[in-house]
Motif scaffolding. Structure first.
Motif, PDB file in Angstrom:
ATOM      1  N   LEU A  78     -34.801 -11.222  38.130  1.00  0.00           N
ATOM      2  CA  LEU A  78     -34.326 -11.604  39.459  1.00  0.00           C
ATOM      3  C   LEU A  78     -32.817 -11.797  39.497  1.00  0.00           C
ATOM      4  O   LEU A  78     -32.179 -11.530  40.507  1.00  0.00           O
ATOM      5  CB  LEU A  78     -34.984 -12.911  39.908  1.00  0.00           C
ATOM      6  N   ALA A  79     -32.269 -12.317  38.397  1.00  0.00           N
ATOM      7  CA  ALA A  79     -30.860 -12.681  38.357  1.00  0.00           C
ATOM      8  C   ALA A  79     -30.428 -12.789  36.900  1.00  0.00           C
ATOM      9  O   ALA A  79     -31.258 -12.755  35.992  1.00  0.00           O
ATOM     10  CB  ALA A  79     -30.637 -14.014  39.068  1.00  0.00           C
ATOM     11  N   THR A  96     -27.048 -14.619  34.313  1.00  0.00           N
ATOM     12  CA  THR A  96     -25.768 -15.285  34.139  1.00  0.00           C
ATOM     13  C   THR A  96     -25.259 -14.970  32.737  1.00  0.00           C
ATOM     14  O   THR A  96     -26.053 -14.801  31.805  1.00  0.00           O
ATOM     15  CB  THR A  96     -25.854 -16.811  34.374  1.00  0.00           C
ATOM     16  N   TRP A 112     -25.182 -13.418  38.962  1.00  0.00           N
ATOM     17  CA  TRP A 112     -25.566 -12.443  39.976  1.00  0.00           C
ATOM     18  C   TRP A 112     -27.060 -12.509  40.206  1.00  0.00           C
ATOM     19  O   TRP A 112     -27.836 -12.712  39.268  1.00  0.00           O
ATOM     20  CB  TRP A 112     -25.170 -11.030  39.534  1.00  0.00           C
ATOM     21  N   SER A 113     -27.468 -12.339  41.437  1.00  0.00           N
ATOM     22  CA  SER A 113     -28.884 -12.344  41.788  1.00  0.00           C
ATOM     23  C   SER A 113     -29.232 -11.091  42.572  1.00  0.00           C
ATOM     24  O   SER A 113     -28.496 -10.688  43.472  1.00  0.00           O
ATOM     25  CB  SER A 113     -29.213 -13.582  42.635  1.00  0.00           C
ATOM     26  N   ASN A 143     -32.253 -12.681  47.432  1.00  0.00           N
ATOM     27  CA  ASN A 143     -31.671 -13.776  48.207  1.00  0.00           C
ATOM     28  C   ASN A 143     -32.683 -14.907  48.343  1.00  0.00           C
ATOM     29  O   ASN A 143     -33.892 -14.692  48.301  1.00  0.00           O
ATOM     30  CB  ASN A 143     -31.271 -13.293  49.607  1.00  0.00           C
ATOM     31  N   ARG A 182     -33.414 -17.493  46.439  1.00  0.00           N
ATOM     32  CA  ARG A 182     -34.084 -18.074  45.267  1.00  0.00           C
ATOM     33  C   ARG A 182     -33.131 -18.879  44.390  1.00  0.00           C
ATOM     34  O   ARG A 182     -33.510 -19.362  43.337  1.00  0.00           O
ATOM     35  CB  ARG A 182     -34.711 -16.967  44.422  1.00  0.00           C
ATOM     36  N   LEU A 183     -31.880 -19.036  44.828  1.00  0.00           N
ATOM     37  CA  LEU A 183     -30.872 -19.710  44.015  1.00  0.00           C
ATOM     38  C   LEU A 183     -31.273 -21.145  43.675  1.00  0.00           C
ATOM     39  O   LEU A 183     -31.127 -21.588  42.540  1.00  0.00           O
ATOM     40  CB  LEU A 183     -29.522 -19.690  44.735  1.00  0.00           C
ATOM     41  N   GLY A 232     -34.091 -21.210  40.991  1.00  0.00           N
ATOM     42  CA  GLY A 232     -33.551 -20.773  39.708  1.00  0.00           C
ATOM     43  C   GLY A 232     -32.584 -21.783  39.120  1.00  0.00           C
ATOM     44  O   GLY A 232     -32.536 -21.972  37.898  1.00  0.00           O
ATOM     45  N   SER A 233     -31.832 -22.480  39.990  1.00  0.00           N
ATOM     46  CA  SER A 233     -30.870 -23.457  39.478  1.00  0.00           C
ATOM     47  C   SER A 233     -31.572 -24.645  38.847  1.00  0.00           C
ATOM     48  O   SER A 233     -31.086 -25.204  37.857  1.00  0.00           O
ATOM     49  CB  SER A 233     -29.915 -23.909  40.580  1.00  0.00           C
TER      50      SER A 233
END
Length: 131
Positions: free
Chosen positions: A60-61, A63, A78-79, A82, A84-85, A88-89
């Motif tokens: 999905l992303a 780092t 980068w992801s 959209n 889902r930040l 994921g964080s």
């Protein structure tokens, strides 16, 4: 559920087809002094870490992290999806806490990060988050 996979240098080429287009997107939106091959080289040599955010075996992303004493610097983030930040964080912060990392830094030329960074507890200018 999102999980984080630390990609060892030997597996880097298997993930590069996902990572390189993301790095190219970053470069189109922000002036940087690196090229994707710099990132690959630093990860391959073990100077940086590639963490991929995965759900149901689908990336999905990602780092790129530079580990420092008690802290990490997010070199790139980068992801591909959209919205889902936040989810994921939470996995990201938990993983870092478990590794006894207490500070995260990043830098960006993009003005949009000002608002997002504040939402995640980063301080302006030096963009530091104590965890």
């Amino acid at each position: 559920m999102i999980e984080i996979r630390n990609v060892p240098p030997a597996d880097l080429k298997n993930w590069w087809g996902f990572v390189k287009p993301g790095l190219e997107t970053i470069l189109r939106k922000s002036p940087e002094d690196w090229i994707p091959e710099d990132v690959y080289a630093q990860c391959f040599c073990g100077n940086s870490l590639l963490w991929v955010f995965v759900e149901d075996n689908k990336p999905l992303a990602f780092t790129i992290l530079v580990v420092r004493s008690g802290s990490v610097h997010m070199w790139c983030l980068w992801s591909a999806v959209n919205g889902r930040l936040e989810e994921g964080s939470e996995v990201f912060w938990k993983t870092l806490r478990e590794a006894n990392i207490n500070k995260v830094t990043f830098e960006s030329h993009r003005k949009g990060w000002d608002k997002i960074a504040r939402q995640y507890g980063f301080s302006p200018r030096s963009w530091v988050k104590e965890i």
